[in-house]
Design an enzyme around this catalytic site. Structure first.
Site, PDB file in Angstrom:
ATOM      1  N   PHE A  14     -12.702  -5.522  -2.411  1.00 25.60           N
ATOM      2  CA  PHE A  14     -12.714  -4.424  -1.434  1.00 25.60           C
ATOM      3  C   PHE A  14     -12.702  -3.071  -2.157  1.00 25.60           C
ATOM      4  O   PHE A  14     -13.675  -2.308  -2.098  1.00 25.60           O
ATOM      5  CB  PHE A  14     -11.506  -4.605  -0.493  1.00 25.60           C
ATOM      6  CG  PHE A  14     -11.111  -3.377   0.268  1.00 25.60           C
ATOM      7  CD1 PHE A  14     -12.045  -2.645   0.999  1.00 25.60           C
ATOM      8  CD2 PHE A  14      -9.780  -2.959   0.273  1.00 25.60           C
ATOM      9  CE1 PHE A  14     -11.658  -1.513   1.712  1.00 25.60           C
ATOM     10  CE2 PHE A  14      -9.391  -1.836   0.983  1.00 25.60           C
ATOM     11  CZ  PHE A  14     -10.328  -1.106   1.692  1.00 25.60           C
ATOM     12  N   GLY A  39     -12.887 -11.843  -3.829  1.00 24.58           N
ATOM     13  CA  GLY A  39     -13.967 -10.903  -3.534  1.00 24.58           C
ATOM     14  C   GLY A  39     -15.261 -11.674  -3.396  1.00 24.58           C
ATOM     15  O   GLY A  39     -15.266 -12.896  -3.450  1.00 24.58           O
ATOM     16  N   TYR A 148       3.580 -11.263  -6.848  1.00 22.10           N
ATOM     17  CA  TYR A 148       2.695 -10.088  -6.857  1.00 22.10           C
ATOM     18  C   TYR A 148       3.445  -8.877  -7.416  1.00 22.10           C
ATOM     19  O   TYR A 148       2.972  -8.216  -8.342  1.00 22.10           O
ATOM     20  CB  TYR A 148       2.213  -9.823  -5.432  1.00 22.10           C
ATOM     21  CG  TYR A 148       1.260  -8.666  -5.287  1.00 22.10           C
ATOM     22  CD1 TYR A 148      -0.012  -8.702  -5.857  1.00 22.10           C
ATOM     23  CD2 TYR A 148       1.619  -7.537  -4.546  1.00 22.10           C
ATOM     24  CE1 TYR A 148      -0.899  -7.638  -5.698  1.00 22.10           C
ATOM     25  CE2 TYR A 148       0.734  -6.483  -4.378  1.00 22.10           C
ATOM     26  CZ  TYR A 148      -0.521  -6.543  -4.960  1.00 22.10           C
ATOM     27  OH  TYR A 148      -1.390  -5.487  -4.795  1.00 22.10           O
ATOM     28  N   TYR A 162       1.256  -0.544 -24.619  1.00 23.44           N
ATOM     29  CA  TYR A 162       0.010  -0.278 -25.340  1.00 23.44           C
ATOM     30  C   TYR A 162      -0.150   1.213 -25.608  1.00 23.44           C
ATOM     31  O   TYR A 162      -0.668   1.631 -26.640  1.00 23.44           O
ATOM     32  CB  TYR A 162      -1.200  -0.809 -24.548  1.00 23.44           C
ATOM     33  CG  TYR A 162      -1.629  -2.185 -25.011  1.00 23.44           C
ATOM     34  CD1 TYR A 162      -0.796  -3.287 -24.826  1.00 23.44           C
ATOM     35  CD2 TYR A 162      -2.843  -2.388 -25.656  1.00 23.44           C
ATOM     36  CE1 TYR A 162      -1.168  -4.549 -25.266  1.00 23.44           C
ATOM     37  CE2 TYR A 162      -3.229  -3.646 -26.096  1.00 23.44           C
ATOM     38  CZ  TYR A 162      -2.394  -4.719 -25.906  1.00 23.44           C
ATOM     39  OH  TYR A 162      -2.766  -5.956 -26.348  1.00 23.44           O
ATOM     40  N   THR A 178      -4.285   0.687   1.807  1.00 24.62           N
ATOM     41  CA  THR A 178      -5.590   1.325   1.958  1.00 24.62           C
ATOM     42  C   THR A 178      -6.482   0.419   2.799  1.00 24.62           C
ATOM     43  O   THR A 178      -6.379  -0.809   2.712  1.00 24.62           O
ATOM     44  CB  THR A 178      -6.199   1.565   0.568  1.00 24.62           C
ATOM     45  OG1 THR A 178      -5.331   2.432  -0.149  1.00 24.62           O
ATOM     46  CG2 THR A 178      -7.571   2.197   0.652  1.00 24.62           C
ATOM     47  N   ARG A 189      -4.040  -8.894   6.196  1.00 23.37           N
ATOM     48  CA  ARG A 189      -3.456  -7.566   6.229  1.00 23.37           C
ATOM     49  C   ARG A 189      -3.548  -7.018   7.666  1.00 23.37           C
ATOM     50  O   ARG A 189      -4.435  -7.390   8.431  1.00 23.37           O
ATOM     51  CB  ARG A 189      -4.162  -6.645   5.223  1.00 23.37           C
ATOM     52  CG  ARG A 189      -3.869  -7.099   3.791  1.00 23.37           C
ATOM     53  CD  ARG A 189      -4.388  -6.131   2.743  1.00 23.37           C
ATOM     54  NE  ARG A 189      -5.661  -6.546   2.185  1.00 23.37           N
ATOM     55  CZ  ARG A 189      -6.127  -6.127   1.004  1.00 23.37           C
ATOM     56  NH1 ARG A 189      -5.427  -5.301   0.273  1.00 23.37           N
ATOM     57  NH2 ARG A 189      -7.293  -6.541   0.562  1.00 23.37           N
TER      58      ARG A 189
END
Ligand code: NAD
Length: 330
Positions: A14, A39, A148, A162, A178, A189
């Site tokens: 997305f 996706g 998650y 890093y 979003t 969602r």
């Protein structure tokens, strides 16, 4: 070389597909890496004819190899909806850890600027409201959603390691909810679920009593914010989201009305560790990036509903023959 060459992991998702599109518009050459887990190549099908776009099917937890110069690495690969990461808990942790290690390695090898797509979920069920970047969060590591939240928190820590140890030029964006075109109607969602239910005249299912809040940002605004961060020299984390906060029940009613639907609203159990409140503090983005959301939420909801109306047949399952046909073209 124009605006340089970017590698986008999760570019067929997305957000990634919108990002690829905008980078191409701005003159950047784009290499999109995706394994089509959550996706689909159909999200970037319209970009395949573009001479500066390349789609490569790759699982970034295996390894990453990109030949030639790379100026920016944008790491967006990860299951992102609760349904997806609850079904793919181990992969979610692998892509957040090993996948992030590999993408950071690529940025280091190429001397590229690296941008991590992190999330407001790093704040967990927040005890501070709205959430500034300085808040450390309230995450349950052993709950189902921990896969998650903790993968993203690990990814943030690795990114900073890093930066500090190897001097990689890094940025972290904490993305708040979003929405927009190309969300999957069954990804679980709230917005795509409500839109799908409203357009089909089905009962709209609100979790709990619907008093929990979300702050929702239109995808075009989010991409503006991300590109502003990419082109800055900020390390972040920087919150990007729309502070417009509403209850989930209000959202359901709003979507129903904008869809011209007469769907009823019913209440279903709340998922475990579902956050109670959510609102970004975007002071940093305003001050240091000159960014704030421009699209009013009502207009954004209308555009999203219109897109879902025009795409009644988007399938849930990745279209394998299409995937085989479209990817790895020279
Ligand atoms: P998405 O599921 O549509 O996109 C994720 C993409 O990553 C998919 O195309 C998927 O196939 C790909 N992917 C997953 N594992 C991979 C692997 N091992 N190798 C290669 N590709 C892989 O989700 P999205 O909403 O576009 O989210 C994109 C990123 O933004 C994610 O990192 C997510 O955590 C973050 N984010 C999104 C939101 C939001 O509101 N959409 C909020 C916060 C953070």
């Amino acid at each position: 070389m124009g605006m340089g060459r970017a590698v986008v992991t999760g570019g067929a998702g997305f957000l990634g597909s919108h990002l690829c599109e905008r980078l191409l518009d701005q003159g950047t050459e784009v290499v999109c890496l995706d394994n089509f887990l959550t996706g689909s190549p159909s999200n970037v099908e319209h970009l395949l004819g573009h001479e500066r776009f390349r789609l490569v099917k790759a699982d970034i937890t295996d390894y990453i190899h990109v030949a030639g110069p790379v100026d920016t690495v944008l790491h967006f690969a990860s299951p992102a909806s609760p349904i997806d990461y609850l079904q793919l808990p181990i992969h979610t942790m692998k892509v957040g850890s090993i996948g992030t290690l590999h993408t950071l390695g690529l940025a280091k090898e190429k001397g590229a600027r690296f941008l991590l797509a992190s999330t407001s979920e790093t704040y967990g069920d927040p005890l501070v409201h709205p959430q500034p970047e300085t808040y450390w969060g309230n995450v349950n590591p052993v709950g189902p959603r921990g896969v998650y939240d903790e993968a993203k928190r690990f990814a943030e820590a690795l990114t900073m390691a890093y930066r500090r140890t190897l001097g990689v030029n890094t940025a972290i964006v904490r993305i708040f909810n979003t929405f927009g075109p190309r969300m999957r109607p069954n990804d679980g969602r709230a917005i795509p679920t409500f839109v799908r239910q409203a357009l089909h005249g089905e009962t709209i299912t609100v979790a709990g009593d619907g008093s929990q809040t979300r702050s929702i940002c239109y995808v075009d605004d989010l991409i503006d914010g991300i590109l502003a961060l990419l082109r800055s020299d900020l390390a972040g984390p920087v919150n990007i989201g729309n502070p417009h906060e509403i209850s989930v029940l209000e959202l359901a009613k709003w979507i129903r009305d904008l869809s011209g639907s007469r769907s009823e609203i019913s209440f279903v159990p709340r998922p475990q560790d579902d956050p109670e409140i959510r609102q970004p503090d975007i002071t940093q983005a305003r001050e240091f990036l000159g960014w704030s959301p421009q699209v009013p939420v009502e207009e954004a909801l209308k555009r999203t509903i219109a897109w879902f109306r025009e795409h009644p047949d988007i399938t849930e399952i990745v279209d394998e023959p299409l995937a085989e046909e479209l990817v790895n073209r020279p």
